[in-house]
Write a protein that holds these residues in place. Structure first.
Motif, PDB file in Angstrom:
ATOM      1  N   SER A  20       1.016  -1.149  -0.143  1.00 22.18           N
ATOM      2  CA  SER A  20       0.054  -0.061   0.064  1.00 22.18           C
ATOM      3  C   SER A  20       0.908   1.224   0.142  1.00 22.18           C
ATOM      4  O   SER A  20       1.992   1.417   0.690  1.00 22.18           O
ATOM      5  N   THR A  21       0.536   2.376  -0.684  1.00 24.10           N
ATOM      6  CA  THR A  21       1.202   3.504  -0.813  1.00 24.10           C
ATOM      7  C   THR A  21       1.164   4.404   0.522  1.00 24.10           C
ATOM      8  O   THR A  21       1.660   5.312   0.783  1.00 24.10           O
ATOM      9  N   VAL A  22       0.138   4.056   0.907  1.00 24.49           N
ATOM     10  CA  VAL A  22      -0.286   4.631   2.391  1.00 24.49           C
ATOM     11  C   VAL A  22       0.453   4.255   3.532  1.00 24.49           C
ATOM     12  O   VAL A  22       1.112   5.357   4.317  1.00 24.49           O
ATOM     13  N   ASP A  23       0.670   3.192   3.937  1.00 29.41           N
ATOM     14  CA  ASP A  23       0.936   2.545   5.212  1.00 29.41           C
ATOM     15  C   ASP A  23       2.019   1.339   4.734  1.00 29.41           C
ATOM     16  O   ASP A  23       2.787   0.921   5.789  1.00 29.41           O
ATOM     17  N   GLY A  24       2.356   1.103   3.475  1.00 23.20           N
ATOM     18  CA  GLY A  24       3.364  -0.017   3.404  1.00 23.20           C
ATOM     19  C   GLY A  24       2.937  -1.466   3.707  1.00 23.20           C
ATOM     20  O   GLY A  24       3.720  -2.513   3.245  1.00 23.20           O
ATOM     21  N   LYS A  25       1.564  -1.592   3.953  1.00 20.66           N
ATOM     22  CA  LYS A  25       1.078  -2.851   4.062  1.00 20.66           C
ATOM     23  C   LYS A  25       1.041  -3.951   2.868  1.00 20.66           C
ATOM     24  O   LYS A  25       0.455  -3.164   1.795  1.00 20.66           O
ATOM     25  N   VAL A  26       1.536  -4.915   2.972  1.00 24.27           N
ATOM     26  CA  VAL A  26       1.349  -5.918   1.552  1.00 24.27           C
ATOM     27  C   VAL A  26      -0.127  -6.264   1.538  1.00 24.27           C
ATOM     28  O   VAL A  26      -0.783  -6.837   2.451  1.00 24.27           O
ATOM     29  N   VAL A  27      -0.508  -5.893   0.197  1.00 22.50           N
ATOM     30  CA  VAL A  27      -1.812  -6.066  -0.086  1.00 22.50           C
ATOM     31  C   VAL A  27      -1.989  -7.194  -1.188  1.00 22.50           C
ATOM     32  O   VAL A  27      -3.102  -7.785  -1.470  1.00 22.50           O
ATOM     33  N   GLN A  28      -0.898  -7.539  -2.044  1.00 24.77           N
ATOM     34  CA  GLN A  28      -0.985  -8.190  -2.983  1.00 24.77           C
ATOM     35  C   GLN A  28       0.450  -8.921  -3.169  1.00 24.77           C
ATOM     36  O   GLN A  28       1.594  -8.458  -2.697  1.00 24.77           O
ATOM     37  N   SER A  29       0.570 -10.109  -3.818  1.00 28.24           N
ATOM     38  CA  SER A  29       1.771 -10.916  -4.235  1.00 28.24           C
ATOM     39  C   SER A  29       1.594 -11.498  -5.348  1.00 28.24           C
ATOM     40  O   SER A  29       0.442 -11.840  -5.854  1.00 28.24           O
ATOM     41  N   ASP A  30       2.797 -11.760  -6.224  1.00 26.49           N
ATOM     42  CA  ASP A  30       2.714 -12.614  -7.304  1.00 26.49           C
ATOM     43  C   ASP A  30       3.144 -13.995  -6.765  1.00 26.49           C
ATOM     44  O   ASP A  30       4.379 -14.014  -6.791  1.00 26.49           O
ATOM     45  N   GLY A  31       2.293 -14.862  -6.361  1.00 27.00           N
ATOM     46  CA  GLY A  31       2.387 -16.233  -5.950  1.00 27.00           C
ATOM     47  C   GLY A  31       3.118 -17.166  -7.011  1.00 27.00           C
ATOM     48  O   GLY A  31       2.596 -17.026  -7.919  1.00 27.00           O
ATOM     49  N   ILE A  32       3.984 -17.953  -6.424  1.00 28.93           N
ATOM     50  CA  ILE A  32       4.643 -19.170  -7.277  1.00 28.93           C
ATOM     51  C   ILE A  32       4.073 -20.364  -6.915  1.00 28.93           C
ATOM     52  O   ILE A  32       4.049 -20.685  -5.726  1.00 28.93           O
ATOM     53  N   PHE A  33       3.337 -21.222  -7.786  1.00 25.80           N
ATOM     54  CA  PHE A  33       3.093 -22.430  -7.509  1.00 25.80           C
ATOM     55  C   PHE A  33       3.601 -23.445  -8.473  1.00 25.80           C
ATOM     56  O   PHE A  33       3.684 -23.201  -9.701  1.00 25.80           O
ATOM     57  N   VAL A  34       4.038 -24.625  -7.996  1.00 30.68           N
ATOM     58  CA  VAL A  34       4.728 -25.515  -8.746  1.00 30.68           C
ATOM     59  C   VAL A  34       4.070 -26.905  -8.859  1.00 30.68           C
ATOM     60  O   VAL A  34       3.395 -27.109  -7.665  1.00 30.68           O
ATOM     61  N   LYS A  35       4.117 -27.702  -9.787  1.00 23.16           N
ATOM     62  CA  LYS A  35       3.452 -28.966  -9.882  1.00 23.16           C
ATOM     63  C   LYS A  35       4.113 -29.906  -8.856  1.00 23.16           C
ATOM     64  O   LYS A  35       5.274 -29.952  -8.852  1.00 23.16           O
ATOM     65  N   TYR A  36       3.219 -30.575  -8.062  1.00 22.61           N
ATOM     66  CA  TYR A  36       3.965 -31.551  -7.111  1.00 22.61           C
ATOM     67  C   TYR A  36       4.914 -32.339  -7.611  1.00 22.61           C
ATOM     68  O   TYR A  36       5.889 -32.603  -7.015  1.00 22.61           O
ATOM     69  N   ASN A  37       4.603 -33.169  -8.772  1.00 14.49           N
ATOM     70  CA  ASN A  37       5.772 -34.013  -9.234  1.00 14.49           C
ATOM     71  C   ASN A  37       6.689 -33.680  -9.672  1.00 14.49           C
ATOM     72  O   ASN A  37       7.725 -34.163 -10.065  1.00 14.49           O
TER      73      ASN A  37
END
Length: 246
Positions: free
Chosen positions: A227-244
């Motif tokens: 957030s540009t107001v207080d720096g709180k993390v509001v989103q992320s680009d999550g990484i998911f990989v296949k189990y195998n």
């Protein structure tokens, strides 16, 4: 004589400084390279970039995976034009001026003055408060929407596959309309919201459950949005990989 010595000393000092600066630059380059080495090691052959905007991710991933075929999707016509112009030099680049979701047909998108925040969902008050620059006139624009599984029939999906989703709260709908294609992916990079930035969107926990049920494992974040107001993390680009692949 003193002037000559002083001049020599200054020259040596300058070259030592330049050498240090060069070392720092090379060190930063090595660090950045190490951050994406894991991605290179997968040997990705196909990238599907959903929500490409003007080609920011497309160009980024092409530098890491220059041999991969890239399919980019962007529903806003003007952004799609810039996407094509920005990525025209990329080999094996293909673009689609459509949105992806769980239906096929026509739909209205909420067009924001800050185009990356445009969404098929309505922007929440929290979004505007955290990112004041997204406030302003928002208009509806009619666009074409299709299911990913339907469009995938027109694509050559050579494995391993990486899919990136950045669709401003519409992630679950894209997944629902592209389950068979997403199941083929080895890596997913998906925008995850920790706060309700768009009305009716699913947050991190729900998307996490959907993807783990499809056989993916959460592997951390590529980037985080504060957030540009207080720096709180509001989103992320999550990484998911296949189990195998573990």
């Amino acid at each position: 004589m003193n002037i000559v010595k002083s001049t020599k000393a200054l020259i040596l000092k300058f070259f030592r400084f330049m050498g240090y600066e060069l070392y720092q630059i090379e060190h930063k380059i090595r660090q950045e390279k190490q951050k994406t080495l894991w991605l290179e090691n997968y040997g990705i052959k196909t990238v599907i970039d959903v929500g490409a905007n003007e080609g920011q991710f497309t160009r980024y991933i092409n530098k890491i995976l220059p041999m991969a075929t890239i399919y980019s999707f962007e529903p806003l016509s003007d952004c799609h034009e810039k996407l094509v112009a920005n990525c025209s030099s990329i080999n094996n680049f293909h673009s689609f001026n459509i949105a992806l979701g769980d239906i096929s047909g026509k739909i209205n998108i909420n067009r924001c003055n800050f185009s990356p925040s445009s969404s098929l969902l309505s922007m929440s008050k929290l979004h505007e408060e955290a990112f004041p620059f997204t406030k302003g006139i928002s208009i509806e624009e009619e666009i074409n929407i299709y299911r990913l599984d339907e469009i995938a029939e027109q694509m050559v999906l050579e494995e391993p596959i990486l899919i990136k989703l950045d669709v401003q709260g519409f992630e679950d709908k894209v997944i629902s309309g592209g389950i068979q294609t997403i199941k083929k992916a080895d890596i997913l990079i998906i925008e995850l919201s920790l706060e309700m930035l768009y009305e009716g969107q699913l947050l991190f926990d729900d998307i996490y459950k959907i993807l783990t049920n499809l056989g993916f494992k959460y592997q951390g974040n590529l980037e985080q949005l504060h957030s540009t107001v207080d720096g709180k993390v509001v989103q992320s680009d999550g990484i998911f990989v296949k189990y195998n692949n573990q």
